[in-house]
Design a protein around this motif. Sequence first.
Motif, PDB file in Angstrom:
ATOM      1  N   ALA A 126       0.814  -1.225   0.000  1.00 22.01           N
ATOM      2  CA  ALA A 126       0.000   0.000   0.000  1.00 22.01           C
ATOM      3  C   ALA A 126       0.842   1.268   0.000  1.00 22.01           C
ATOM      4  CB  ALA A 126      -0.911   0.008   1.221  1.00 22.01           C
ATOM      5  N   HIS A 127       0.238   2.354  -0.465  1.00 21.73           N
ATOM      6  CA  HIS A 127       0.835   3.681  -0.304  1.00 21.73           C
ATOM      7  C   HIS A 127       1.022   3.958   1.191  1.00 21.73           C
ATOM      8  CE1 HIS A 127      -1.410   4.369  -4.223  1.00 21.73           C
ATOM      9  NE2 HIS A 127      -0.178   4.651  -4.533  1.00 21.73           N
ATOM     10  N   GLY A 128       2.050   4.735   1.537  1.00 24.46           N
ATOM     11  CA  GLY A 128       2.326   5.047   2.932  1.00 24.46           C
ATOM     12  C   GLY A 128       1.195   5.787   3.617  1.00 24.46           C
ATOM     13  N   THR A 129       0.389   6.484   2.820  1.00 27.15           N
ATOM     14  CA  THR A 129      -0.721   7.227   3.405  1.00 27.15           C
ATOM     15  C   THR A 129      -1.732   6.301   4.071  1.00 27.15           C
ATOM     16  OG1 THR A 129      -1.727   7.217   1.218  1.00 27.15           O
ATOM     17  CG2 THR A 129      -0.595   9.231   1.890  1.00 27.15           C
ATOM     18  N   ASN A 130      -1.889   5.069   3.553  1.00 26.22           N
ATOM     19  CA  ASN A 130      -2.892   4.152   4.129  1.00 26.22           C
ATOM     20  C   ASN A 130      -2.618   3.851   5.598  1.00 26.22           C
ATOM     21  OD1 ASN A 130      -3.771   2.021   1.222  1.00 26.22           O
ATOM     22  ND2 ASN A 130      -3.967   4.209   1.560  1.00 26.22           N
ATOM     23  N   PRO A 131      -1.450   3.306   5.933  1.00 26.27           N
ATOM     24  CA  PRO A 131      -1.191   3.068   7.357  1.00 26.27           C
ATOM     25  C   PRO A 131      -1.163   4.343   8.193  1.00 26.27           C
ATOM     26  CG  PRO A 131       0.772   2.598   6.031  1.00 26.27           C
ATOM     27  CD  PRO A 131      -0.359   2.766   5.075  1.00 26.27           C
ATOM     28  N   ALA A 132      -0.658   5.436   7.626  1.00 24.85           N
ATOM     29  CA  ALA A 132      -0.611   6.691   8.381  1.00 24.85           C
ATOM     30  C   ALA A 132      -2.031   7.170   8.695  1.00 24.85           C
ATOM     31  CB  ALA A 132       0.154   7.760   7.588  1.00 24.85           C
ATOM     32  N   THR A 133      -2.941   6.990   7.760  1.00 26.41           N
ATOM     33  CA  THR A 133      -4.329   7.390   7.970  1.00 26.41           C
ATOM     34  C   THR A 133      -4.993   6.524   9.038  1.00 26.41           C
ATOM     35  OG1 THR A 133      -4.548   8.130   5.687  1.00 26.41           O
ATOM     36  CG2 THR A 133      -6.582   7.599   6.846  1.00 26.41           C
ATOM     37  N   ALA A 134      -4.802   5.224   8.921  1.00 26.22           N
ATOM     38  CA  ALA A 134      -5.414   4.311   9.889  1.00 26.22           C
ATOM     39  C   ALA A 134      -4.938   4.655  11.301  1.00 26.22           C
ATOM     40  CB  ALA A 134      -5.073   2.865   9.532  1.00 26.22           C
TER      41      ALA A 134
END
Lengths: 447, 526
Positions: free
Chosen positions: B195-203
């Motif tokens: 996944a793009h890094g934004t996915n885990p950062a968002t979660a």
Amino acid sequence: MRYMPHTADERVEMLAKIGVGSVDDLFVDIPEEARLDALLDLPRHASEMDVEKNFRTLAAKNVSPYSTPSFLGAGAYQHHVPSVADHIIQRSEFLTAYTPYQPEISQGTLQALFEFQTQVAMITGMEVANASMYDGATSCAEAVLMACRITRRKKAVLSGNLHPHYREVTQTTLQFTEFKADELDPTLTGSEDFTSQISKETACVVVQNPDFFGRVEDFSALADKCHEAGALLIVVVNEIVSLGALMSPGDMGADIVAGEGQSIGVPLSYGGPYVGLLATRQKFVRQMPGRLCGQTVDQEGKRGFVLTLSTREQHIRREKATSNICTNAGLCSLAFTVHMSLLGETGFTKLAAVNHGEAATAADALSAIDGVELINETFFNEFTLKLSKNAAEVVEELAARHVLGGVPVSRLIPNDPEFDNMLLVAVTETCAESDLTAFVAALKEIL
Amino acid sequence: MLNKQGRPTQPAESSTEIGQGSETYSGNKGLNLESPLIFEQGLDGRIGVDMAEPKQVESRLGSIARKNPIGLPDLSEPQVLRHFVRLSRQNYAIDSGFYPLGSCTMKHNPRINEKVARLAGLGDLHPMQPTSTVQGALELIDSLAHWLKTITGMPAVAMSPAAGAHGELCGVMAIRAAHEAKGEARTRILVPESAHGTNPATAALCGYKVDAVPAREDGRMDLDAFAEKLGPDVAGVMLTNPNTCGLFESDVKKIAGMVHEIGAYFYCDGANLNAILGRTRPGDLGVDAMHINLHKTFSTPHGGGGPGSGPVVLSDALSAFAPVPFITHGDNGFDLVEHQEGQAEKSFGRMKGYHGQMGMFIRALAYMQSHGSDGLRQIAEDAVLNANYIRVGLDDLMRSPFEGICMHEALFDDSSLKGTGVTTLDLAKALIDEGYHPMTMYFPLVVHGAMLIEPTESESRQTLDQFIGTMRYLLEKAKAGETEMFEQAPRFAPRRRLDETGAARHPVLRWVPETDEEEEKLSQAS
């Protein structure tokens, strides 16, 4: 279709080279029952001429604030955008480039960002600024998260006179984190008392200057109080032109400045895209969210610029990043930088003086009307009037008379009778004498 | 594991021969024009914006009128114009060349979109005008919402998110709000490794623990590993489809079914929507929430890193939790719901000031109208056609980590460079010398030395052939041991390789006057 170069023959030849019989063979991984055979239920393609006509029709159904007397503010301000600023952001090389991941061929964007960061740091009186956030409200929320990380504390205190959208966005952003924000009630009388709010758990206090009602205040004493308690002071500025006339948040001892840069170079555009500003002290920079541009040298020793400290960011740190932000407001920050460069020290301070002069003149003229009371003792280019009638209704009646006569406070703070008759009025350099005359005449008729 | 190979760059030990002997007095070279920092060009007393003299009034600024100068440079209009025109010429851009930056969808940005976004009555509206004076603007947003819902087959859309990652935040907040409304406190979100890094950062920003799901040999999410990780504490999955390897997750309906069975929600990262326009609809694949990057799929300009716009389509299960504001149809035309009350009682809140990225809405709608239903489908077909054309044009020389047809982007690993001494980064920099913007490098992280090439539908076959030819030429040079051209690259860009390590070690994030108290203050602070 004018945007796609392939001819029908070329497509056939390319499919053959790929080794498939038809374009459908390229989409076989889509589950069969979910494949679309027919076209979507939408109009077919349109010529440029027809598209333009559609948008002209839509535009004709709106009233442009630039073509009628307009006194709208509440966090977004009508200013003149120099044509050079709009020209530069339409340069192909700025408009159609992406994030400067390859610095050797992105020095234009990078140097402009470095200049933007410097300008923002200078006008806010801070040491460093980042390369922009989505808008002022999200920048405020990110500033609160940043303060919580820096202080390792979990509670923020929000001024009641912070723009309601900024309060709401901050609450929305914090709601599923371990952090919490307490809000004071909006108040039209006197200074807020933060003393009872600040404790050993307080990460930060967030105030706005000029505040939502347009008043200006020296927060130096509050900064000291925050620092004594180990908390940070965040100052929000959403009319950035005010900094041409006012003491900067940095001079007051602010630790973080969260701002909205729309007033410089960015069109109103019905609320977005705008440009969030975030500035702080050098020692906090590693806790900052968003992109940062830094100066360096290339192999031959020439000065150049790169994105830096990216180990804070999501593409490296993933769930441990300082923020989930990836995109910034690149082109809007460029518009800001160009406009600010055109203004310079002389122009920026003069623009602020012009705004203040127009606003003071308007405040005097409007408050002389029966049924109108000026609430503010201080203001920059926006103030609050107490009317003898419901402000939302007055605004509708003004609109019927072709005057966009400000923003009723109840639109942003609903269900509170104290604010029902309150009207926010902003006056900028775009206000002509005839605009004010029309406003005064219309308001006299209505009240 | 994060692959750090090739980044950050270090300048070479010694200067090279290339630059020597070619210095000029001015520092400019023909059409390559330098411009010093704007702060190094000012002279007090100039002005670039004329305006009337301020009215003389009694000051209402209280005790806080500014006393100290700011330090901004004064310049005239032609100086400012030239400065920024010179800077612009140091940028690569889609308008000037091929920009196959994978996962960023660098497509043609039509100029009619810019024109209509600047029409009086659209580009200059104030967000707090009475709604009676902006009926055309609300109709425009409503119309764009209709196109987005039809394209995705979803019943609702939240328009306000300002970018892709902001859209992710919107979707995951809706998911969390939906669980909380049911009285459920779930704690985990499943996110594939690719996944793009934004996915885990968002979660993480939504208070969830991130649980990474490995990929299968064929580049899709490992269904067995996924099934094992499912449980009553799972709030949802964030899946990019087509995924970051450029592949369609063919088990997507099965995945949606498994997610729904345990009462969780399916977030789809819509960054790669371009590949499936008019060929399938996320709504038919079981998606509950998906953001749409208007700045990728619908051509709003990337602008050097923004602004973006990330509306989020929502399923019936999540639509009640959508953020404010949204548009309703009333007796007097269009209206706005701006507060968490009445119809918006369950809304999870407000994500940004005002109503969303209107300037981007205008451009995206103009783009959609220009294409229509037939053109949108052609976009997906040509984008996928072009990516596969590049794939087969290079697959005898380079290794695709995953077999078979790809979607809108072709992915290669760096095994073809093994033993040559040339890295993915070197190859990318050599592409700069050849007049290209490099592909995305070292992403997705699951592929060694990844090179992700997304040509988009905008490129002609001739452009693709020339790019393929260039790549083949460079790969052959690398394999033949001619490594100097790679080590030295870029040789023909406005700058040679920049010292990124030094920039991070001693951050210089702003200009300071050379002899000034300011500088002293700064050095004391750091």
